[in-house]
Design a protein around this motif. Structure first.
Motif, PDB file in Angstrom:
ATOM      1  N   ALA A 133      -0.247  34.892  49.822  1.00  0.00           N
ATOM      2  CA  ALA A 133       0.488  35.698  48.837  1.00  0.00           C
ATOM      3  C   ALA A 133       0.833  34.850  47.614  1.00  0.00           C
ATOM      4  N   ALA A 134       1.112  33.562  47.848  1.00  0.00           N
ATOM      5  CA  ALA A 134       1.460  32.683  46.723  1.00  0.00           C
ATOM      6  C   ALA A 134       0.226  32.351  45.889  1.00  0.00           C
ATOM      7  N   ALA A 135      -0.944  32.326  46.520  1.00  0.00           N
ATOM      8  CA  ALA A 135      -2.152  31.894  45.797  1.00  0.00           C
ATOM      9  C   ALA A 135      -2.894  33.051  45.146  1.00  0.00           C
ATOM     10  N   ALA A 136      -2.789  34.262  45.723  1.00  0.00           N
ATOM     11  CA  ALA A 136      -3.648  35.366  45.261  1.00  0.00           C
ATOM     12  C   ALA A 136      -2.836  36.464  44.584  1.00  0.00           C
ATOM     13  N   THR A 137      -3.416  37.045  43.550  1.00  0.00           N
ATOM     14  CA  THR A 137      -2.818  38.260  42.978  1.00  0.00           C
ATOM     15  C   THR A 137      -3.525  39.447  43.619  1.00  0.00           C
ATOM     16  N   ASP A 138      -3.042  40.662  43.312  1.00  0.00           N
ATOM     17  CA  ASP A 138      -3.669  41.838  43.917  1.00  0.00           C
ATOM     18  C   ASP A 138      -5.065  42.103  43.372  1.00  0.00           C
ATOM     19  N   ASP A 139      -5.448  41.408  42.297  1.00  0.00           N
ATOM     20  CA  ASP A 139      -6.800  41.580  41.762  1.00  0.00           C
ATOM     21  C   ASP A 139      -7.809  40.668  42.448  1.00  0.00           C
ATOM     22  N   ASP A 140      -7.323  39.729  43.249  1.00  0.00           N
ATOM     23  CA  ASP A 140      -8.207  38.707  43.800  1.00  0.00           C
ATOM     24  C   ASP A 140      -8.893  39.181  45.087  1.00  0.00           C
ATOM     25  N   LEU A 141      -9.830  38.347  45.529  1.00  0.00           N
ATOM     26  CA  LEU A 141     -10.603  38.642  46.732  1.00  0.00           C
ATOM     27  C   LEU A 141     -10.229  37.614  47.790  1.00  0.00           C
ATOM     28  N   VAL A 142      -9.826  38.080  48.945  1.00  0.00           N
ATOM     29  CA  VAL A 142      -9.373  37.156  49.989  1.00  0.00           C
ATOM     30  C   VAL A 142     -10.283  37.308  51.207  1.00  0.00           C
ATOM     31  N   TRP A 143     -10.871  36.180  51.626  1.00  0.00           N
ATOM     32  CA  TRP A 143     -11.784  36.212  52.782  1.00  0.00           C
ATOM     33  C   TRP A 143     -11.163  35.356  53.897  1.00  0.00           C
ATOM     34  N   VAL A 144     -10.811  36.008  54.999  1.00  0.00           N
ATOM     35  CA  VAL A 144     -10.147  35.344  56.125  1.00  0.00           C
ATOM     36  C   VAL A 144     -11.183  35.096  57.231  1.00  0.00           C
ATOM     37  N   HIS A 145     -11.139  33.874  57.798  1.00  0.00           N
ATOM     38  CA  HIS A 145     -12.118  33.504  58.822  1.00  0.00           C
ATOM     39  C   HIS A 145     -11.497  33.295  60.195  1.00  0.00           C
ATOM     40  N   VAL A 152      -3.418  38.427  59.369  1.00  0.00           N
ATOM     41  CA  VAL A 152      -3.087  38.117  57.965  1.00  0.00           C
ATOM     42  C   VAL A 152      -3.070  39.354  57.060  1.00  0.00           C
ATOM     43  N   ALA A 153      -4.055  40.272  57.217  1.00  0.00           N
ATOM     44  CA  ALA A 153      -4.081  41.441  56.327  1.00  0.00           C
ATOM     45  C   ALA A 153      -2.819  42.279  56.517  1.00  0.00           C
ATOM     46  N   ARG A 154      -2.452  42.497  57.780  1.00  0.00           N
ATOM     47  CA  ARG A 154      -1.264  43.313  58.061  1.00  0.00           C
ATOM     48  C   ARG A 154      -0.013  42.665  57.460  1.00  0.00           C
ATOM     49  N   LEU A 155       0.096  41.343  57.599  1.00  0.00           N
ATOM     50  CA  LEU A 155       1.292  40.659  57.113  1.00  0.00           C
ATOM     51  C   LEU A 155       1.338  40.643  55.585  1.00  0.00           C
ATOM     52  N   LEU A 156       0.163  40.547  54.948  1.00  0.00           N
ATOM     53  CA  LEU A 156       0.135  40.608  53.477  1.00  0.00           C
ATOM     54  C   LEU A 156       0.548  41.997  53.000  1.00  0.00           C
ATOM     55  N   LYS A 159       4.135  42.661  52.958  1.00  0.00           N
ATOM     56  CA  LYS A 159       4.816  42.061  51.801  1.00  0.00           C
ATOM     57  C   LYS A 159       4.567  42.887  50.544  1.00  0.00           C
ATOM     58  N   GLY A 160       3.859  44.026  50.691  1.00  0.00           N
ATOM     59  CA  GLY A 160       3.561  44.871  49.538  1.00  0.00           C
ATOM     60  C   GLY A 160       2.373  44.360  48.741  1.00  0.00           C
ATOM     61  N   ARG A 161       1.583  43.478  49.341  1.00  0.00           N
ATOM     62  CA  ARG A 161       0.458  42.892  48.610  1.00  0.00           C
ATOM     63  C   ARG A 161      -0.850  43.557  49.040  1.00  0.00           C
ATOM     64  N   SER A 162      -1.751  43.787  48.072  1.00  0.00           N
ATOM     65  CA  SER A 162      -2.999  44.450  48.451  1.00  0.00           C
ATOM     66  C   SER A 162      -4.218  43.913  47.702  1.00  0.00           C
ATOM     67  N   PRO A 163      -4.520  42.623  47.860  1.00  0.00           N
ATOM     68  CA  PRO A 163      -5.803  42.141  47.335  1.00  0.00           C
ATOM     69  C   PRO A 163      -6.923  42.733  48.185  1.00  0.00           C
ATOM     70  N   ARG A 164      -8.173  42.619  47.737  1.00  0.00           N
ATOM     71  CA  ARG A 164      -9.292  43.045  48.584  1.00  0.00           C
ATOM     72  C   ARG A 164      -9.418  42.038  49.714  1.00  0.00           C
TER      73      ARG A 164
END
Ligand code: G6P
Length: 484
Positions: A133-145, A152-156, A159-164
């Motif tokens: 959440a600190a590194a990405a804005t909602d416009d960014d792309l987040v790839w979790v491995h 992680v997606a649920r927890l983001l 927090k009201g955050r919704s990057p792709r």
């Protein structure tokens, strides 16, 4: 909607892609991790001003500064997540290594369903989500491995955050009857469904996942066919895709052609008197089937006297997870078996097993791949198994034989040309060794050429591209591919 070029790219994995060590004066040092994933993602991260978030594997002071310095050199940011010793114990050693790892590989005995492990898993996933959440804005792309970070997606989103958000599971997904034993199965599956795209290694893994969703949510619907399908549940959709991971084929083939590496391969063959060389290279792990492989060798030597004095197995085991009791016990079992086989069959100038328990330097491993006649890649269950692909890439002479477990993800792509075995069937593996030693050069070449053509086409760069395209509808890669 921002211009696509402005979207930044953030990667999350349990481990940062660096190896932290100590220099000659005791100072902390970092070097880029050796895996193909980092080779493929580093240029994309560099182009996008991206960041890689992960645990550096140590809580030593100075690691943050080390990552900052390394970021300059790498061309993208490395953001270390610090975990307390209790978190490492409960989240990594506990939930990840004593529950998810064995269960997802269909080993039910070693599972230790401690509620405290689940708590630690949630807490650690929240720490990773906070860093994202600190590194990405909602416009960014987040790839979790991988399996360490399924929440992680649920927890983001909480927090009201919704990057792709994309997720890739590097290990197998188990059949429903096994997965449903996890006391926190619903929380895990519902959290996964918060990703926009979930990637699996094989169709089987995706089918297993869909079966689990159906058992927990009978109203879930699946639409489409082929590599990517859509799952709809309560008006929300998640896409499920199949992306078999690969290697940097050209880089491996290139190193195998290097004169120094070729000389080492020649030296290895000479040291073993040009016998029929079997080769195994595995992280020390109960999923890899090393004791069963040794049993198969023992069976082959007992049943086929013509192999005595003619075949050698070079078995490399890379130390791993030594703090987990099963792993320590396994090392002792393997050493005992190697001792028994060599004790029974060795004679002057020949011992059937040559055992190496350490991480080999990259070029030396490549020389072993190139020198061997037959790779025994016989895991009891494996997400993909990149040793199978590395062996083939390094076989530039195209004369090696790949003996492959039907339970490795790689079997999906390579089963038509590899020598396929059931690793639990020691007699069958012994027969495969006998048949391999007698295989005509023409057949060896035909098979290896076909295997190499498949991996050359589906390399790690193609894999990254396919996932990013599916997850974020964008091509981010300007990959520095070498020509093979
Ligand atoms: C597998 C997993 C990785 C993991 C690696 C090494 O390949 O898919 O996520 O990093 O094993 O295991 P370790 O526990 O040392 O990270």
């Amino acid at each position: 909607m921002p211009n696509d070029k402005k979207r930044r790219f953030i990667v999350l994995s349990n481990r940062l892609p660096i190896a932290v060590g100590r220099g000659p004066d005791g100072e902390l040092t970092a070097s880029q991790g050796a895996g193909g994933l980092v080779t493929a993602l580093a240029p994309v991260l560099g182009n996008r001003g991206g960041a890689w978030i992960g645990w550096p594997g140590t809580s030593e002071k100075g690691v943050t500064a080390l990552c900052r310095n390394f970021s300059r050199q790498a061309g993208y940011f490395l953001r270390p997540v610090s975990l307390t010793e209790a978190e490492v114990e409960g989240f990594y050693r506990g939930f990840s290594n004593e529950i998810l790892w064995p269960l997802f590989h269909e080993f039910q005995m070693p599972c230790n369903f401690l509620p405290a492990y689940w708590e630690a898993y949630r807490t650690a996933n929240a720490t990773f989500a906070k860093a994202a959440a600190a590194a990405a804005t909602d416009d960014d792309l987040v790839w979790v491995h991988d399996y360490h970070l399924m929440l992680v997606a649920r927890l983001l989103k909480a927090k009201g955050r919704s990057p792709r958000l994309g997720f890739f599971l590097h290990i197998p997904f188990p059949p429903a009857d096994i997965f449903l034993k996890i006391p926190w199965r619903r929380e895990l599956v519902d959290a996964l469904l918060d990703f926009d795209l979930i990637g699996f290694q094989t169709l089987r893994d995706r089918r297993n996942f869909f079966d689990v969703v159906k058992r927990l949510h009978p109203s879930a619907m699946r639409k489409g066919r082929g590599e990517i399908v859509t799952l709809t549940l309560a008006g929300e959709t998640t896409r499920l895709g199949v992306f078999p991971i690969s290697i940097d084929f050209a880089a491996f083939a290139d190193r195998a052609r290097d004169p120094g590496v070729r000389q080492t391969a020649k030296d290895i063959r000479q040291a073993f008197d040009n016998r029929f060389l079997l080769f195994g290279a595995d992280r020390l792990d109960y999923t890899k089937g090393v004791p069963q492989r040794l049993d198969a060798l023992q069976t082959a030597l007992t049943s086929y006297p013509e192999l005595r004095g003619k075949v050698c197995l070079i078995q490399v085991l890379v130390p791993s997870r030594e703090e987990v009791p099963q792993y320590r016990a396994m090392k002792e079992d393997i050493e005992r078996m190697v001792g028994e086989i060599n004790g029974r069959w060795s004679r002057p100038g020949w011992a059937p097993v040559h055992f190496v328990y350490r991480n080999l330097p990259h070029d030396e491993l490549i020389a072993y791949y190139a020198a061997s006649d037959m790779a025994l890649v016989t895991p009891l269950r494996d997400g993909m198994n990149l040793v199978a692909k590395e062996y083939a890439a390094c076989n530039v002479a195209e004369t090696g034989i790949l003996c492959l477990s039907e339970f490795a993800g790689a079997a999906m792509e390579l089963h038509r040309h590899a020598v396929m075995v059931n690793p639990f069937d020691v007699v069958g593996v012994a027969e495969a060794i006998r048949d391999g030693a007698a295989m005509a050069p023409g057949q060896r070449r035909r098979r290896m050429r076909a295997i190499r053509a498949i991996i050359r086409r589906h390399d790690i760069f193609q894999w990254v591209d396919a996932f990013l395209d599916a997850a974020f509808s964008t091509h981010l890669g300007d990959f520095p591919r070498q020509s093979a």
